[in-house]
Scaffold this motif. Sequence first.
Motif, PDB file in Angstrom:
ATOM      1  N   PHE A  16       0.679  -1.281  -0.062  1.00  0.00           N
ATOM      2  CA  PHE A  16      -0.130  -0.078   0.010  1.00  0.00           C
ATOM      3  C   PHE A  16       0.943   1.402  -0.089  1.00  0.00           C
ATOM      4  CE2 PHE A  16      -2.816  -3.351   1.927  1.00  0.00           C
ATOM      5  CZ  PHE A  16      -3.917  -3.192   1.080  1.00  0.00           C
ATOM      6  N   PHE A  17       2.097   1.266  -0.144  1.00  0.00           N
ATOM      7  CA  PHE A  17       3.061   2.294  -0.155  1.00  0.00           C
ATOM      8  C   PHE A  17       4.097   2.220  -1.462  1.00  0.00           C
ATOM      9  CE2 PHE A  17       6.941   4.707   1.003  1.00  0.00           C
ATOM     10  CZ  PHE A  17       6.188   6.039   1.010  1.00  0.00           C
ATOM     11  N   GLY A  18       4.805   1.027  -1.138  1.00  0.00           N
ATOM     12  CA  GLY A  18       5.859   0.922  -2.185  1.00  0.00           C
ATOM     13  C   GLY A  18       5.496   0.753  -3.601  1.00  0.00           C
ATOM     14  N   TYR A  19       4.360  -0.133  -3.900  1.00  0.00           N
ATOM     15  CA  TYR A  19       3.758  -0.530  -4.915  1.00  0.00           C
ATOM     16  C   TYR A  19       3.325   0.833  -5.674  1.00  0.00           C
ATOM     17  CZ  TYR A  19       0.891  -2.886  -8.650  1.00  0.00           C
ATOM     18  OH  TYR A  19       0.366  -3.239  -9.740  1.00  0.00           O
ATOM     19  N   PRO A  20       1.956   1.433  -4.953  1.00  0.00           N
ATOM     20  CA  PRO A  20       1.654   2.697  -5.528  1.00  0.00           C
ATOM     21  C   PRO A  20       2.591   3.658  -5.949  1.00  0.00           C
ATOM     22  CG  PRO A  20       0.228   1.829  -3.849  1.00  0.00           C
ATOM     23  CD  PRO A  20       1.578   1.293  -3.620  1.00  0.00           C
ATOM     24  N   VAL A  21       3.672   3.837  -5.168  1.00  0.00           N
ATOM     25  CA  VAL A  21       4.528   5.093  -5.165  1.00  0.00           C
ATOM     26  C   VAL A  21       5.363   4.771  -6.499  1.00  0.00           C
ATOM     27  CG1 VAL A  21       6.530   6.553  -4.319  1.00  0.00           C
ATOM     28  CG2 VAL A  21       4.375   5.956  -3.142  1.00  0.00           C
ATOM     29  N   ALA A  22       6.011   3.521  -6.563  1.00  0.00           N
ATOM     30  CA  ALA A  22       6.777   3.002  -7.675  1.00  0.00           C
ATOM     31  C   ALA A  22       5.874   3.087  -9.027  1.00  0.00           C
ATOM     32  CB  ALA A  22       7.112   1.788  -7.532  1.00  0.00           C
ATOM     33  N   ALA A  23       4.820   2.934  -8.842  1.00  0.00           N
ATOM     34  CA  ALA A  23       3.906   2.884 -10.167  1.00  0.00           C
ATOM     35  C   ALA A  23       3.754   3.993 -10.757  1.00  0.00           C
ATOM     36  CB  ALA A  23       2.293   2.041  -9.928  1.00  0.00           C
ATOM     37  N   ILE A  24       3.516   5.065  -9.938  1.00  0.00           N
ATOM     38  CA  ILE A  24       3.394   6.625 -10.329  1.00  0.00           C
ATOM     39  C   ILE A  24       4.629   7.059 -10.838  1.00  0.00           C
ATOM     40  CG2 ILE A  24       3.678   7.537  -8.058  1.00  0.00           C
ATOM     41  CD1 ILE A  24       1.239   8.676 -10.885  1.00  0.00           C
ATOM     42  N   VAL A  25       5.937   6.765 -10.100  1.00  0.00           N
ATOM     43  CA  VAL A  25       6.983   7.255 -10.580  1.00  0.00           C
ATOM     44  C   VAL A  25       7.514   6.695 -11.928  1.00  0.00           C
ATOM     45  CG1 VAL A  25       9.436   7.108 -10.022  1.00  0.00           C
ATOM     46  CG2 VAL A  25       7.927   7.877  -8.247  1.00  0.00           C
ATOM     47  N   ALA A  26       7.117   5.218 -12.167  1.00  0.00           N
ATOM     48  CA  ALA A  26       7.462   4.714 -13.414  1.00  0.00           C
ATOM     49  C   ALA A  26       6.564   5.125 -14.338  1.00  0.00           C
ATOM     50  CB  ALA A  26       7.346   3.114 -13.082  1.00  0.00           C
ATOM     51  N   ARG A  27       5.360   5.521 -14.105  1.00  0.00           N
ATOM     52  CA  ARG A  27       4.446   6.142 -15.255  1.00  0.00           C
ATOM     53  C   ARG A  27       5.262   7.517 -15.730  1.00  0.00           C
ATOM     54  NH1 ARG A  27      -0.853   5.825 -16.512  1.00  0.00           N
ATOM     55  NH2 ARG A  27      -0.881   3.774 -15.742  1.00  0.00           N
ATOM     56  N   GLY A  28       6.021   8.055 -14.992  1.00  0.00           N
ATOM     57  CA  GLY A  28       6.354   9.401 -15.313  1.00  0.00           C
ATOM     58  C   GLY A  28       7.989   9.377 -16.010  1.00  0.00           C
ATOM     59  N   ALA A 376      13.445   3.328   8.884  1.00  0.00           N
ATOM     60  CA  ALA A 376      13.278   4.490   7.822  1.00  0.00           C
ATOM     61  C   ALA A 376      12.189   4.373   7.157  1.00  0.00           C
ATOM     62  CB  ALA A 376      14.772   4.706   7.190  1.00  0.00           C
ATOM     63  N   LEU A 377      11.965   3.084   6.514  1.00  0.00           N
ATOM     64  CA  LEU A 377      10.690   2.724   5.555  1.00  0.00           C
ATOM     65  C   LEU A 377       9.302   3.282   6.316  1.00  0.00           C
ATOM     66  CD1 LEU A 377       9.241   1.377   3.296  1.00  0.00           C
ATOM     67  CD2 LEU A 377       9.252  -0.638   4.449  1.00  0.00           C
TER      68      LEU A 377
END
Length: 542
Positions: A16-28, A376-377
């Motif tokens: 619920f954090f790593g996967y969604p954030v990685a998805a939006i960064v990868a989209r950009g 840190a995560l």
Amino acid sequence: MRLALMAVPLAFFAVFFGYPVAAIVARGLREDGRWDLGGAAEVLGDPVTGQVLAFTVGQAAASTALTLALALPGAYVFARLDFPGKQLLRAVVTVPFVLPTVVAGSAFLALLGRGGVLENAWGIRLDTSVWAILLAHVFFNYAVVVRTVGGLWSQLDPGQEEAARMLGASRFTAWRRVTLPALTPAVAAAALMVFLFTFTSFGVVQILGGARYTTLEVEIYRQTAQFLNLPTAAVLTCLQFAAVLALLAVHARTVRRRESALRLVDAARTARRPRGAGQWALLGSQLAVIAVLLVAPLAVLVERSFATSDGYALTFYRALAQVPDSSSTFAVPALHAVGNSLAYAAVATAIAVVVGALAAAALTRRAGRLVRGFDALLMLPLGTSAVTVGFGFLIALDEPPLDLRSAWLLVPLAQALVGVPFVVRTMLPVLRAVDDRLREAAAVLGASPLRAWREVDLPLVRRALAVAAGFAFAVSLGEFGATVFLARADAPTLPVAVERFLGRAGELNYGQAMALSTILMLVCAASLLALERVRTDRFGEF
């Protein structure tokens, strides 16, 4: 045992954090299935990016220092002094923390801007200035320091400081050499949370800073929502990640060197009536700070919720219960947002407490780089753009088995992401202060690790657990950045409903926004006061 405790928090953050954030960064950063990093160097080398980063770090550092200077005396007042109305006042000081930034920014404009109270009284205007931003950040984060530091301070044995004074140390020397070192982990945790919140400041800077000042968070929003420039937004998001990770690394290295076992006692036995001119003066000064910086902006909101062109009336409150017409942005009466917010916040608090408590238990003892990385995560959601998280949820969680776009659980999951760091940072200093010899004695007597935690740790940390639950609930009530993308039209939360009213012109819409903001304040204050009473009634004795 430690890995078992880490399993649930790791899975929660990964999904619920790593996967969604990685998805939006990868989209950009990906185009036609390939990584396109050519524009990243251009964005990072742009002088404007350097200026935005410098201002972001500078205002966050200044806001953190000013908040600590004003709120640490307040932490002492709430931890060590007993006075009438203390529980109510503790709830009141937490209310600003849950207000949508757009509402609080509007209130500060009424106080500091053109035609505001400050200009009318002394001819001074502070809007579109750094001071307006700093004072607004103190308004929001005062409760973070008071509740985080005060939670541990109230459980420190005052007898140790009194023993130092009996040996000839002055009051200040005894505090500096005995109490301050014990409080260092809690102070560092509070400072870290304040810095992260101000580092990602959006609404305050956008409203009070004008066109002159901007932060990384504001720039990410502009590039995403206004210019639809996802590549630039993705680069700025990565830059924000890097800065936050560097801060967390410094925090972990400095705080761990100062942690030690402490003698914790029942918090109810440490608070006393003010004695001497010094304590009465300190109490009076903190009441003045609370009145000027916290209560005055809230009073402006309340006043505006009743003020109509024909005088003071309940017009805006009555309108909240009306069935919306076809031109409205609401599918249900706006007053339904109260029930939605309470339901979402309750579920988000339960998730945050379970995940955060397991994470704090796993981090109790010192460990290697893996556990420090896990630590840190847990803090990354506080330093991540809410715009990034919200868009990430919509983009990533749209296919089975994680097709949650239409699920009501999506909102509390996003809110829990922000609540978990508060649970961890509130409980961790207390857990690490528990003497390991108590756990070892329980193990020698045959207690399992689970029973040892239940019989040794839980009685000492349940006050901190109640404080953490209160923080998580308050954060969930006021979470706006990600919720605005996820809340359905037929189930808005209070902050989302306020934003929708503020986005429409007209006196009625503005008045209803102020009325809903007032209701949000009352709901938050009542909820926190109830938690205070539960904590006192059920957990008052060990």
